[in-house]
Design a protein around this motif. Structure first.
Motif, short mmCIF file in Angstrom:
data_model
loop_
_atom_site.label_atom_id
_atom_site.label_comp_id
_atom_site.label_asym_id
_atom_site.label_seq_id
_atom_site.Cartn_x
_atom_site.Cartn_y
_atom_site.Cartn_z
N ARG A 986 -0.45 6.25 -1.93
CA ARG A 986 0.13 5.68 -3.05
C ARG A 986 1.77 5.29 -2.96
O ARG A 986 2.18 4.84 -4.02
N ALA A 987 2.36 5.80 -2.12
CA ALA A 987 3.73 5.53 -2.17
C ALA A 987 4.38 4.73 -0.99
O ALA A 987 3.54 5.28 0.24
N ALA A 988 5.30 4.09 -0.91
CA ALA A 988 6.12 3.60 0.56
C ALA A 988 7.23 4.38 0.86
O ALA A 988 7.90 4.77 -0.18
N GLU A 1067 9.36 -4.53 7.24
CA GLU A 1067 8.66 -3.62 6.20
C GLU A 1067 8.15 -2.37 6.61
O GLU A 1067 7.52 -2.38 7.77
N MET A 1068 8.04 -1.40 5.93
CA MET A 1068 7.59 0.10 6.45
C MET A 1068 6.41 0.64 5.49
O MET A 1068 6.54 0.32 4.19
N VAL A 1069 5.31 0.99 6.02
CA VAL A 1069 4.26 1.66 5.23
C VAL A 1069 4.01 3.05 5.87
O VAL A 1069 4.43 3.54 6.88
N VAL A 1070 3.24 4.03 4.94
CA VAL A 1070 2.75 5.27 5.15
C VAL A 1070 1.09 4.89 5.75
O VAL A 1070 0.52 4.42 4.90
N VAL A 1071 0.82 5.71 6.82
CA VAL A 1071 -0.46 5.43 7.24
C VAL A 1071 -1.20 6.89 7.19
O VAL A 1071 -0.54 7.76 7.83
N ASN A 1072 -2.39 6.91 6.67
CA ASN A 1072 -3.14 8.08 6.78
C ASN A 1072 -4.41 7.66 7.47
O ASN A 1072 -4.61 6.64 7.94
N GLY A 1073 -5.56 8.54 7.30
CA GLY A 1073 -6.89 8.24 8.10
C GLY A 1073 -7.62 7.27 7.48
O GLY A 1073 -8.52 6.70 7.98
N ARG A 1074 -7.27 6.93 6.08
CA ARG A 1074 -7.84 5.96 5.27
C ARG A 1074 -7.34 4.54 5.79
O ARG A 1074 -8.10 3.29 5.91
N ASP A 1076 -3.42 2.03 5.19
CA ASP A 1076 -1.83 1.62 5.03
C ASP A 1076 -1.85 1.87 3.78
O ASP A 1076 -2.58 1.66 2.74
N GLY A 1077 -0.53 2.24 3.32
CA GLY A 1077 -0.12 2.45 2.16
C GLY A 1077 0.54 0.96 1.48
O GLY A 1077 0.66 0.09 2.29
N PRO A 1078 1.18 1.17 0.36
CA PRO A 1078 2.00 -0.19 -0.14
C PRO A 1078 3.14 -0.05 0.78
O PRO A 1078 3.75 0.72 1.60
#
Length: 1338
Positions: A986-988, A1067-1074, A1076-1078
């Motif tokens: 939910r966050a970048a 640009e940067m994003v957060v990545v989990n198993g699902r 990319d985030g915003p």
């Protein structure tokens, strides 16, 4: 509970980095963990001979007192017994572990693995027997070798486990990453007794590491050694190694003495051993005149060598003065002291002399003593060789027989002392007639068969690696037919100090407790002396946090100021041991020491180990996760060792994925990932078959292979276990080998080897070639060997609940003995019709008791094997069903993973027929939220998966799966941690900062996102970036988006491989198993100017021998403003290269012409483009070779090449050769004219071969001249005829007149004619050669 009870004892070991930490006591840690399995130091001096119970009994009292010890023992004696094995096998890192302890641990693992192997499913057993066990292959930053084995002969799984545990037990000292401050550590030093060659410079090694880098100084004979005052002595840069140079003179003996190296930085001082420097000596033999040795035949004799005392002692051997070795046997042999002993002298010993030779190791010289000459007095003066092998040789020669007596040692008893670990050499040399035999015995016991060996024709007994058990009385017995005598040797074993507990480096966090232990043994008992930074501990400044208790130093509440290097010196009269161990106080968050994101490939069903070396202070705890989800991996198919390595006992397809190791301490955490790929095994599914072929026919051997398509397959053939040479009569294809025109030499075994980078499979067949010959009289010898016939009449008897006896009748062996029988079984419930290997038995038995599993409907068959191959399977036996029982195990590989954001799928590996133990096998699945007290949810499932719905996003659950059949439930399962499904982050990342490092790389820094916004397992931070434009006008660029990944919870990273002189956005994003985030806010940055790429299409043309034209295009990537080009070229001819020439051009120039100065040599051109930053990548081309250029065979020289290739020089050489040829022709003609005879005076007299020479000299040819020339042959009448000559004599005459007259007048006419023609200058139509002239004049 007091402070002592709240402390935690730990021991960590890292086999990959050689890292181990002794236990630390920290009162600030109040984690209420179970201390079962913590490794402490044993009080016993040795672990030799310890079994599991003794292993436990030898453990010391823990800080918690007897209560903790009882808990430890109870948990160690758990039913699995696995913890006990780990305790005994991984005992290291400041804890003494002799080899015997490793052996005991391995045997314990062997017993456990055998039990585990019995519980494996029959399918897995069959696959294991075919699969090859290899080490995993790591790609990328490092690669590991593989240890392949022969297919179809796998070692049991416990062998690899035992080997692995022994490797884990071989640890070293603590290793701190070199970027952290640390005291010095000696890494390399010369041996204690350092003997040097006097002809070489002296080198005394001393190297150390530390941060900051240590400085070095030396002492000599316990006094400061001032290197600066001696011009011959220097110290290597960044090292303490001393170099003593004698090139300018000096005597090496002046530098003998005892040296010690000191390595120092601000955190402490480390010491080397005391190095005793000695110069090798090889003194000359003293001059002496040796009189002949007179001895009576049959008497004993000792020829003394007495070599000069060298350093080290020389090697002695005996030879004759003519350098022939002296033959030694039971009668004549050399003793250990170098003397030559004759048990009895014989007359033939007089046939040579005897010289003692000494070979000195360092100087590589051999010195020879003046030879001994023997004079043997005998009653039988003739040395009759026929008596040498006479059964009674001595009496035949009149030599009196006598009883044995000892020549060495003297008397009937002696004593000998030997140090522990050295070799014991006992020697007995006896005289007597006949020559005595020597036998060895030990009083009160047997000789150690594993260490004892006999030398020098049984005259010497050597016992290697002596221990205290080898002390006692030994005696040698010398006997012949006249009697016997014995000599007793009393052996005492002493010992220089040896380590029981060598002090290891101690790493502590501020406020922690710890200890250094220095424990050694020896005979006599060694004394222990502690030093700190090279000074005695008694004279060191007092430290209230330090307490010395004999061989142990205890540290309490350590602080940064406690850092130092401690030395333990333990010594007795036989030697000493010196060990350095530093105490380093660090506050370091966890860090990973291995390369990130390694790729490991492993074959299906193999065993593998994933390593995760780490460091931190306080010592971190390590956990493993798979695919970023689930609980800590340990138990079942996984096993985590004390060093953090994760072992997967049997690889399955579902084990493929990304494994994450997380190291945590109070200062933070670090993680690393390993990607595991599972590959299918390589298998030969159609194997070559044994064949019998007649000579001259064609044979085809099939070999069809199935392998993993991602691996490269190589198929090769062996003949009789040696590589097969594929000649013209053979044709190798991908799936077969064809042999045309089979011959007898083709007979033998053929092995097809199918291999990939990870494994291999073998299949063998035997080719028998029948010769075309008459049937031999021995019919059986002519019959070829064949596979055995199938066994028959299988019968089941002695039916029991868990066993049955199977009996069969062997089939015909077909001229090759049966070596093995393989028993297979089939069950009709889970895999009907599929046969699995059950057991294997030698070919000498036809009955066996088979161990069975509960509730399996068995059917058996037997296969016979001989050296030719395997028989067809026997007909199956009758079926036998065993009674049922509750399951004894639970399904493995239990996992809980979300497939959607609001569910969790629980999966496991179902159990097979041999582990079900009963009908209606089902699974009880239980789950509940972790760290809650809610009740367990449960459901019964018959499949291998269950989906839990309506779960929160990414919440941990405890999961249990228990097997159950109609006879009852299996054992209580262990809990596994699973996670529900993930949702998009939910966050970048915020506060993204870009710093340009150079023209192609930038560094990034950002703030981490809150964990509750990740909504899953944080896989990585990811940067998306693209090239917006170039700073060069009118240059088109691709704006394709690229990405850089930063795995784990990191706050910084680096992006490389950017284009210089360009505008970028990121640009940067957060990545989990699902996913990319915003995205974060867009950042812009510009890369500075860089060096250009290589010029394109560089072409070299040579239109003629005088010029070379060069053309090129501009670089594809200028990477800045071009300022020009640099051209470097050089002439070369063969291996010689001329002077390099450099040319600089403007940025717009793309052509250049080179004027050749040397038409023979070729040119090599190197062209690069330049910007303000510098020259870029260069491109190299060579000028074409001349059409008539041959391979150069001579060296290129500037002085000679120009002369040898000039036209005037070639013409001059041709003219000289022509003049020489003309002179030779004239000489031959003149010589021929001087030999002619007066034809006209004897015109009417016929010339015959029998005519004698005239006295008036008309024949002046010598005998040499009258010999026929080469290429001619003499006719019967004595004339010379030319063989196969095209040069007819008729050509020199005029028409038919060119014939021989009876008086030979043609010769005279020809001579006159030729003279006339030469005078008139007429040219003949054919060149007249000197040889033809000689033929004509003859």
């Amino acid at each position: 509970m007091g402070v002592t009870r709240s402390r935690e004892a730990r021991n960590y070991f890292d086999s990959t980095q050689g890292r181990a930490a002794v236990f630390s006591l920290r009162p600030t840690f109040r984690e209420k963990k179970d201390l079962a399995g913590i490794l402490l130091r044993p009080k016993s001096a040795s672990w030799d001979g310890l079994g599991p119970k003794k292993c436990l009994a030898s453990l010391p009292t823990c800080p918690h007192g007897g209560r903790l010890r009882r808990r430890w023992m109870n948990q160690t004696m758990a039913p699995s017994g696995e913890r006990l094995i780990d305790l005994c096998a991984i005992w290291d890192a400041g804890v003494y572990l002799p080899s015997a302890a490793c052996n005991r641990a391995s045997s314990g693992v062997a017993r456990k693995r055998l039990n585990e192997a019995e519980k494996l499913s029959s399918v897995q057993e069959a696959q294991l027997k075919r699969l090859e066990v290899t080490r995993p292959r790591v790609l990328g930053s490092r690669e590991r070798g593989q240890v392949p084995r022969m297919a179809r002969q796998p070692p049991p799984p416990w062998v690899h486990a035992a080997f692995l545990l022994c490797l884990l037990s071989l640890g070293g000292a603590i290793e701190i990453p070199m970027d952290l401050t640390q005291p010095p550590t000696i890494t390399k030093q010369s041996v204690k007794d350092h003997i040097v060659d006097p002809r070489d410079n002296i080198l005394i090694e001393c190297e150390a590491k530390g941060n900051p880098a240590p400085s070095f100084h030396w002492t000599r004979n316990s006094r400061f050694f001032n290197i600066a005052k001696d011009p011959r002595v220097s110290m290597r840069r960044r090292s303490g190694t001393l170099v003593i140079d004698f090139r300018s003179g000096g005597r090496p003996e002046e530098y003998e003495g005892e040296y010690q190296c000191f390595a120092r930085n601000k955190f402490g001082t480390a010491l080397s051993n005391r190095i005793r420097l000695q110069v090798s000596k090889s003194p000359l033999w003293p001059k002496e005149n040796l009189d002949p040795v007179v001895v009576q035949e049959g008497a004993p004799l000792t020829l003394q060598c007495n070599p000069p005392p060298g350093l080290p002692s020389p090697v002695i051997f005996w030879m004759s003065s003519s350098m022939e070795p002296i033959t030694q046997d039971k009668r004549v042999s050399q003793g250990h002291n170098g003397d030559l002993y004759f048990s009895n002298v014989m007359l033939q010993d007089m046939q040579t002399d005897y010289s003692c030779n000494a070979r000195f190791h360092f100087t590589h010289t051999i010195q020879q003593k003046n030879p001994f000459t023997l004079k043997v007095l005998t009653n039988h003066p003739y040395n009759d060789s026929s008596l040498r092998n006479h059964p009674d040789m001595y009496s035949a020669r009149g030599v009196a027989e006598r009883t044995p007596s000892f020549m060495y040692p003297q008397g009937t008893a002696s004593s000998q002392m030997v140090l522990r670990g050295m070799d014991l050499l006992l020697e007995c040399i006896a005289s007597g007639v006949p020559t005595p035999d020597i036998a060895w015995y030990k009083k009160g016991g047997d000789l150690p068969s594993d260490k004892a060996k006999f030398e020098n024709f049984n005259k010497a007994l050597r016992i290697t690696n002596v221990s205290e058990e080898d002390s006692g009385e030994y005696f040698c017995l010398a006997s012949n037919k006249m009697g016997s005598i014995r000599h007793t040797i009393s052996v005492r074993v002493k010992a220089a100090p040896y380590w029981l507990d060598e002090p290891k480096n101690l790493i502590l966090a501020p406020g922690e407790d710890g200890r250094l232990v220095c424990r050694a043994n020896g005979n006599p008992k060694p004394t222990v002396q502690w030093m700190v930074n090279g000074e005695p501990l008694q004279s060191a400044p007092p430290n209230p946090n330090r307490e010395v208790a004999g061989d142990t130093i205890i540290f309490r509440d350590t602080q940064i100021s406690s850092r130092a290097v401690y030395q333990c010196n333990t010594s007795n009269e036989h030697g000493y041991l010196l060990a350095n161990a530093f105490v380093s106080v660090l506050d370091v968050p966890p860090r990973m020491l291995s390369p990130r994101n390694q790729l490991i490939r492993v074959i299906l069903y193999n065993r593998t180990r994933l390593d995760c070396p780490f460091f931190g202070s306080p010592i971190p705890t390590l956990r493993w996760f798979k695919n970023g989800q689930g609980s800590n991996l340990d138990g079942g198919n996984y096993h985590v060792y004390e060093n953090g390595s994760l072992e997967i006992k049997m690889i399955r397809k579902e084990d493929q994925g990304i494994y994450t190791c997380v190291a945590t301490n109070i200062l933070g955490k670090a993680e690393n990932q390993v990607r595991l790929e599972v590959k299918d095994p390589t298998r030969i599914y159609r194997m070559p078959e044994d064949q019998v072929a007649k000579r001259g026919t064609t044979v085809q051997l099939e070999c069809r292979v199935k392998h993993d398509p991602s691996l490269k397959l190589t198929v090769s053939w062996l003949k009789d276990d040696e590589p097969l040479y594929i000649g013209n009569r053979m044709k190798k294809e991908d799936d077969s080998l064809t042999i045309f025109g089979v011959a007898e030499r083709d007979q033998g075994s053929y092995t097809c080897v199918a291999s990939t980078e990870l494994d291999q499979d073998l299949a063998k067949a035997y080719l028998t070639v029948l010769a075309d010959q008459a049937t031999p009289t021995n019919r059986l010898a002519a019959l070829p060997k064949g596979r055995p016939d199938r066994p028959r009449d299988l019968e089941l008897t002695d039916l029991a609940e868990r066993s049955v006896r199977l009996t069969w009748i062997p089939g015909d062996a077909n001229n090759s003995p049966i070596t093995d029988y393989v028993v297979q079984f089939e069950e009709d419930q889970f895999q009907p019709g599929v046969w699995h290997d059950h057991s294997k038995y030698p070919g000498s038995v036809n009955s066996a008791v088979l161990r069975l599993s509960p509730y399996v409907n068995y059917q058996f068959r037997v296969i016979a094997i001989n050296e030719v191959g395997s028989s067809h399977p026997s007909l199956p036996s009758e079926r036998y069903r065993t009674s049922g029982a509750p399951p004894e195990s639970n399904p493995g590989d239990v996992k809980g993973e979300g497939t959607r954001k609001n569910n969790m799928e629980i999966t496991w590996t179902p159990m097979n027929a041999t582990s079900a133990f009963g009908p209606n096998l089902r699974y009880i699945v239980k789950w509940r939220r972790r760290e809650t007290r809610e009740a367990w949810n449960n459901v019964t499932v018959w499949g291998s998966r269950y989906v839990v719905g309506q779960t929160p996003v990414y919440v941990p659950y405890e999961i249990r799966v228990q097997a159950e059949n109609d006879f009852g439930k299996g054992p209580e399962p262990e809990s596994v941690i699973g996670y529900s499904g993930e949702d998009y982050p939910r966050a970048a990342p915020t506060e993204v900062k870009v710093r340009v490092m150079n023209s192609t790389a930038i560094s990034l820094q950002w703030n981490r996102v809150y964990s509750d916004t990740v909504q899953g397992q944080l896989r990585e931070y990811r940067a998306y970036y693209w090239r917006e434009s170039s700073l060069l006008k009118n240059l088109w660029v691709s704006q394709k988006r690229q990405q850089a990944s930063f795995p784990g919870d990191r706050l910084r990273g680096m992006v490389s491989r950017l284009f210089p002189y360009s505008n970028y956005k990121l640009e940067m994003v957060v990545v989990n198993g699902r996913g990319d985030g915003p995205r974060s806010e867009t950042k812009e940055f510009t890369t500075p100017e860089g060096v250009p790429s290589a010029p394109r299409r560089f072409r070299v043309r040579q239109p003629n021998l005088e010029t070379i034209n060069l053309e090129w295009d501009h670089p594809e990537h200028p990477n800045g403003i071009m300022i020009g080009y640099t051209l470097k070229y050089v002439a070369f001819n063969g291996t010689k290269v001329g002077k390099q020439i450099v040319e600089n051009f403007s940025p717009n120039q793309t052509k250049f012409t080179v004027q050749r100065t040397d038409p023979v040599s070729r040119y090599r051109f190197t062209l690069s483009a330049r910007t303000q930053v510098g020259s870029g990548e260069a491109v190299t081309e060579e000028s074409p070779a001349p059409p008539n250029e041959a391979t150069p065979t001579a060296a290129y020289t500037n002085n000679q090449a120009d002369i040898a290739t000039q036209g005037w020089f070639i013409g001059l050489m041709c003219a000289i050769a022509l003049l020489v040829l003309i002179l030779l022709i004239v000489c031959f003609i003149k010589r021929s004219r001087g030999g002619k005879y007066p034809v006209r005076e004897k015109k009417d007299v016929p010339l015959g071969p029998e005519d004698p020479k005239e006295e008036d000299g008309s024949f002046d040819y010598s005998d040499e001249d009258n010999k026929p020339l080469q290429g001619s042959q003499t006719s019967l009448d004595g004339t010379i005829k030319q063989q196969e000559s095209d040069d007819s004599l008729v050509d020199y005459g005029e028409g038919g007149e060119g014939q021989f007259n009876e008086d030979g007048s043609f010769i005279g006419q020809y001579t006159v004619k030729k003279d006339k023609e030469e005078t008139e200058g007429n040219e003949s139509s054919e060149a007249t050669s000197p040889v033809n002239a000689i033929y004509s004049l003859a």
